[in-house]
Design a protein around this motif. Structure first.
Motif: not given
Length: 78
Positions: A3, A29, A48
């Motif tokens: 991400i 994550m 993240s």
């Protein structure tokens, strides 16, 4: 999957453990407590890959959002 950028997404769920598992196991994550509150049984922050808190998750009774007082039928999908 990595991400690259999300910023302050707030999610209310009736399945907090499952939601946390999705972000941590599927998207890779990490999960941590809300700053100042070590209890992750009702809410948590998802971080993240660069350790930025980007998704805030918390419990929510979805029936209350729909204005219902009784449990949903077995056929209801959330």
């Amino acid at each position: 999957m990595f991400i690259q950028r999300l910023d302050h997404v707030n999610i209310r769920t009736s399945d907090l453990p499952g939601t946390i598992r999705f972000y941590t196991e599927v998207l890779g994550m990490t999960c941590g407590p809300v700053p100042g509150d070590a209890d992750t049984s009702q809410r948590a922050w998802i971080y993240s890959g660069n350790n930025m808190p980007v998704v805030h998750v918390g419990t929510q009774d979805l029936r209350a959002l729909r204005g219902e007082n009784e449990a949903p039928d077995d056929g209801d999908v959330y």
